[in-house]
Design a protein around this motif. Structure first.
Motif, short mmCIF file in Angstrom:
data_model
loop_
_atom_site.label_atom_id
_atom_site.label_comp_id
_atom_site.label_asym_id
_atom_site.label_seq_id
_atom_site.Cartn_x
_atom_site.Cartn_y
_atom_site.Cartn_z
N LEU A 259 6.38 5.46 55.47
CA LEU A 259 5.95 4.36 54.61
C LEU A 259 7.06 3.30 54.58
O LEU A 259 8.20 3.61 54.25
N VAL A 260 6.71 2.08 54.92
CA VAL A 260 7.70 1.00 55.02
C VAL A 260 7.75 0.19 53.72
O VAL A 260 6.85 -0.61 53.44
N ASP A 261 8.79 0.42 52.92
CA ASP A 261 8.99 -0.40 51.73
C ASP A 261 9.58 -1.73 52.17
O ASP A 261 10.53 -1.75 52.94
N ALA B 192 3.88 2.63 58.46
CA ALA B 192 2.78 2.09 57.66
C ALA B 192 3.31 0.93 56.82
O ALA B 192 4.18 1.11 55.97
N TRP B 193 2.79 -0.25 57.09
CA TRP B 193 3.21 -1.47 56.35
C TRP B 193 2.08 -1.85 55.39
O TRP B 193 1.03 -2.35 55.82
N PRO B 194 2.28 -1.61 54.09
CA PRO B 194 1.22 -2.00 53.14
C PRO B 194 1.15 -3.53 53.07
O PRO B 194 2.13 -4.18 52.75
N VAL B 195 0.00 -4.07 53.41
CA VAL B 195 -0.18 -5.53 53.34
C VAL B 195 -0.60 -5.88 51.91
O VAL B 195 -1.77 -5.94 51.59
N ASP C 70 -9.02 -2.78 50.00
CA ASP C 70 -9.78 -3.70 49.16
C ASP C 70 -9.43 -3.49 47.68
O ASP C 70 -10.26 -3.64 46.80
N ALA C 71 -8.19 -3.09 47.44
CA ALA C 71 -7.67 -2.95 46.07
C ALA C 71 -6.15 -3.08 46.18
O ALA C 71 -5.61 -3.09 47.28
N ASP C 72 -5.47 -3.16 45.02
CA ASP C 72 -4.03 -3.43 45.03
C ASP C 72 -3.22 -2.19 45.46
O ASP C 72 -3.23 -1.16 44.77
N LEU C 73 -2.50 -2.31 46.57
CA LEU C 73 -1.73 -1.18 47.09
C LEU C 73 -0.51 -0.83 46.24
O LEU C 73 0.18 0.15 46.49
N HIS C 74 -0.22 -1.65 45.23
CA HIS C 74 0.86 -1.26 44.31
C HIS C 74 0.41 -0.15 43.36
O HIS C 74 1.24 0.48 42.72
N LEU D 88 -2.57 6.30 52.35
CA LEU D 88 -1.69 7.17 53.12
C LEU D 88 -2.43 8.41 53.62
O LEU D 88 -2.23 8.86 54.75
N ALA D 89 -3.31 8.96 52.78
CA ALA D 89 -4.08 10.15 53.19
C ALA D 89 -4.93 9.81 54.42
O ALA D 89 -4.99 10.59 55.37
N SER D 90 -5.56 8.63 54.41
CA SER D 90 -6.43 8.31 55.54
C SER D 90 -5.61 8.01 56.80
O SER D 90 -6.02 8.32 57.91
N LEU D 91 -4.41 7.46 56.60
CA LEU D 91 -3.56 7.17 57.75
C LEU D 91 -2.94 8.45 58.33
O LEU D 91 -2.76 8.58 59.55
N LEU D 92 -2.63 9.40 57.47
CA LEU D 92 -2.12 10.71 57.94
C LEU D 92 -3.17 11.35 58.85
O LEU D 92 -2.85 11.88 59.91
#
Ligand SMILES: Cc1cc2nc3c(=O)[nH]c(=O)nc-3n(C[C@H](O)[C@H](O)[C@H](O)COP(=O)(O)OP(=O)(O)OC[C@H]3O[C@@H](n4cnc5c(N)ncnc54)[C@H](O)[C@@H]3O)c2cc1C
Ligand SMILES: Nc1ncnc2c1ncn2[C@@H]1O[C@H](COP(=O)(O)O)[C@@H](O)[C@H]1O
Lengths: 327, 262
Positions: A8-10, A40-43, A70-74, A83-87
């Motif tokens: 996960l890229v902060d 993973a870069w959260p946009v 389609d919601a706030d990744l914060h 993250l679960a779907s990307l794993l």
């Protein structure tokens, strides 16, 4: 057994990598055994620039995923679903995140939703006989432990200053792609009414700085000596809870069990007594230096170099001497 | 409003804390105490019911000694207490503990609706902070962690929280789960009246069987990590303490240079 590793890229609101990300990628590169390092870069309104993608590639990322939801990744529930779907999509066996309060909220959810074994605040990680073994210090840095993760999916939150970051010469450019996530209704039940990013201080980031100078009650509210020493050393400024409660400096500067946990190469405590709550957040530091007028201050029990003296005379003298030596 | 506060019994942080040969926290040193940060959770809950109406139930999962932790909650003003006590729980990780707490909260909710679950921000033993969000996920409740300020207005709960790089305001509709930081309030000290009253308050002890929890999913058998090694760190050697006689600043600078720290 080698499996792809997801990192996960902060990043900052300006799109720069947070310092510990380089450590995560360096570690991921070693642990993936060539099976792929997925960044993973959260946009969250901020896109990765071409420069930052190149930087991720040099650190060992083979893929960069722009995570779009389609919601706030914060929101931790949203981030956890992404993250679960990307794993799943990357077939990763390990997720590495920076150990921050926000990331820990997301990984706690992942532990429940995916059955992953989780270690937080790790300061080392290795693959031993096919299992991930994490190291961490406990009880205010007075004990060291090693624990193996026994589940097929492992999630590790790594503390800053745990790994020496390095880049790979001539690494190929990472593949860049979009990973879109449709967030469930239940992850939308919390509304982020407001999020205010704290402006950068111009000094290194406290959580990941390799040098931290901390002021306590002994400064009596005059942080100029603390700031001056931090600047001559190129370090960050921290504080005890007494100093933040008094309003001498922002709450985000608090080091300790209920504040920021740090393990810099060098910690310097000025007018800090070394109460157990404070020690819990700094005792794992490399070298500890303390200046305190009370010879019985508990901080001296853990200081590699202690000065019994008045910080208002000792510290300016030290800063002037360092400036002179540096020329 | 009915509030359940989760409290943990932990080794006193002022004491010598240790891990046993099995890598588990030694919890029978006799110097255990209510996790200090859970006093903030209790205070937040008590203040909410005092401002409107309702009751506070304190809940703990832990060995015999953990009864002390709930007693402290009763002395501060909680109405009743639940202690989940079962040998099979020993060795649980945060997720195992969360499973037991979730079952206990469902059990309480079936008796009388629970509007709000409040936890501390972290246990001062492991400092994992994993439990609150994991518990919310298991209970399928919205989570508002790390409250530095907490308000409930009708069915809306609102939290302000300070993170490493930002501060946030979160909002959700009850029922919900909140974790509370030590910035949120100044916990009250139980007074004599509170201490006397606590003696008459009911403490219900429940087992895993009472809660219908599968013992293999908690405790050591349910844990997802295995401690391989645990050792006390050796004390720092070569420590130097100097008394300032006029040149300590110069000596400090020399120490930094000699140790390649500048
Ligand atoms: C639940 C809980 C959580 C807490 N969490 C934290 C936390 O995360 N972080 C934290 O820091 N604290 C925390 N605290 C508070 C902690 O217990 C201490 O009160 C605090 O760390 C003390 O701060 P201090 O060292 O600045 O002040 P003090 O303990 O008052 O020490 C000041 C020191 O300055 C020295 N001094 C005074 N004048 C001079 C001078 N001119 N030159 C040199 N030395 C001087 C004195 O000798 C003294 O040792 C927490 C407390 C609780 C109850
Ligand atoms: N065994 C337990 N019983 C009740 N509450 C707990 C227990 N363990 C953790 N908690 C709650 O969860 C919070 C965070 O704990 P932790 O995740 O262990 O850092 C604590 O402040 C408690 O409110």
């Amino acid at each position: 057994m080698t499996a792809p590793v997801l990192v996960l890229v902060d990043h900052t609101v300006d799109g720069a990598l947070r310092a510990p990300v380089a450590e995560l990628l360096t570690l991921a590169r070693d642990l993936s055994g060539g099976a792929g390092v997925h960044a993973a870069w959260p946009v969250d309104g901020v896109e990765p620039s071409a420069e930052v993608v190149a930087e991720l590639g040099a650190l060992g990322a083979t893929h960069v995923h722009r995570v779009v939801a389609d919601a706030d990744l914060h929101l931790s529930a949203v981030l956890a679903e992404a993250l679960a779907s990307l794993l799943d999509a990357t077939g990763s066996g390990l997720l590495l995140v920076v150990s921050s309060f926000e990331n820990k909220e997301a990984v706690a959810r992942l532990a429940v939703s995916t059955g992953a074994g989780v270690v937080t605040d790790a300061d080392g990680l290795a693959l031993v006989d096919g299992r991930y073994v994490a190291r961490k210090t406990v009880f205010a840095g007075t004990w060291t432990t090693a624990c193996a993760i026994t589940t097929p999916l492992a999630v590790v939150a790594l503390k800053s200053n745990s790994v020496q970051p390095s880049t790979v010469e001539g690494a190929p450019a990472p593949q860049i792609g979009e990973h879109a996530v449709a967030v469930s209704d239940k992850a939308r039940r919390v509304t982020l009414v407001e999020r205010v990013e704290r402006p950068a201080s111009g000094r290194p980031d406290l959580g990941s700085a390799s040098i931290v100078v901390v002021g306590g009650r002994g400064t009596e509210g005059d942080f100029s000596v603390v700031e001056d020493l931090a600047d001559v050393l190129g370090g960050a400024v921290g504080a005890t809870r007494v100093a933040t409660d008094e309003g001498w400096i922002g709450h985000d500067a608090q080091i300790g069990q209920t504040g920021v946990t740090i393990a810099p190469r060098l910690y310097v405590g000025l007018g800090v007594s070394g109460a157990v709550h404070h020690r819990g957040g700094m005792q794992a530091s490399g070298t500890i230096i303390a200046v305190n007028s009370d010879p019985d201050a508990p901080i001296f029990e853990i200081a590699d170099f202690g000065v019994v003296g008045d910080l208002f005379t000792v510290v300016p003298q030290a800063a002037a001497e360092i400036r002179r030596l540096k020329g | 409003m009915r509030i359940v506060v989760c409290v943990k019994h932990v080794p006193d942080i002022q004491s010598e804390r240790a891990l046993g040969p099995d890598g588990r926290v030694v919890r029978d040193g006799g110097d255990g105490t209510l996790n200090e940060l859970d006093e903030n959770a209790l205070e937040a809950a008590l203040a909410l019911v005092e401002a409107s109406e309702g009751s506070v139930t304190v809940l703990t999962v832990g060995p015999d000694d953990a009864a002390d932790a709930v007693r402290r909650g009763l002395q501060m003003g909680a109405e009743d207490a639940v202690h989940v006590l079962d040998d099979a729980i020993a060795g649980s990780d945060a997720i195992g503990t969360a499973r037991v707490l979730a079952a206990a909260i469902r059990h309480l909710d079936a008796q009388q609706h629970v509007d709000l679950v409040v936890t501390g921000m972290a246990g001062l033993d492991g400092l994992t902070s994993l439990l609150p969000t994991a518990l919310a996920e298991l209970l399928d409740l919205p989570a508002l962690p790390l409250a530095a300020e907490l308000t409930v207005d009708g069915a809306t709960v609102r939290v302000r929280r300070n993170l490493d790089h930002a501060s946030e305001v979160l909002e959700a509709t009850l029922p919900a789960l909140v974790s509370v930081t030590d910035q949120a309030n100044e916990p009250r000290y139980p007074n004599f009246k509170g201490i006397m009253a606590a003696r008459k308050k009911p403490v219900t002890t429940l087992t895993l069987a009472d809660l219908g929890v599968d013992a293999s999913r908690v405790g050591l058998s349910g844990a997802r990590t295995e401690v391989l090694e645990a050792a006390a760190r050796p004390p720092r050697d070569d420590r130097v303490l100097v008394q300032d006689t006029g040149d300590a600043g110069v000596r400090l600078a020399a120490y930094l240079v000699d140790n390649q720290l500048v």
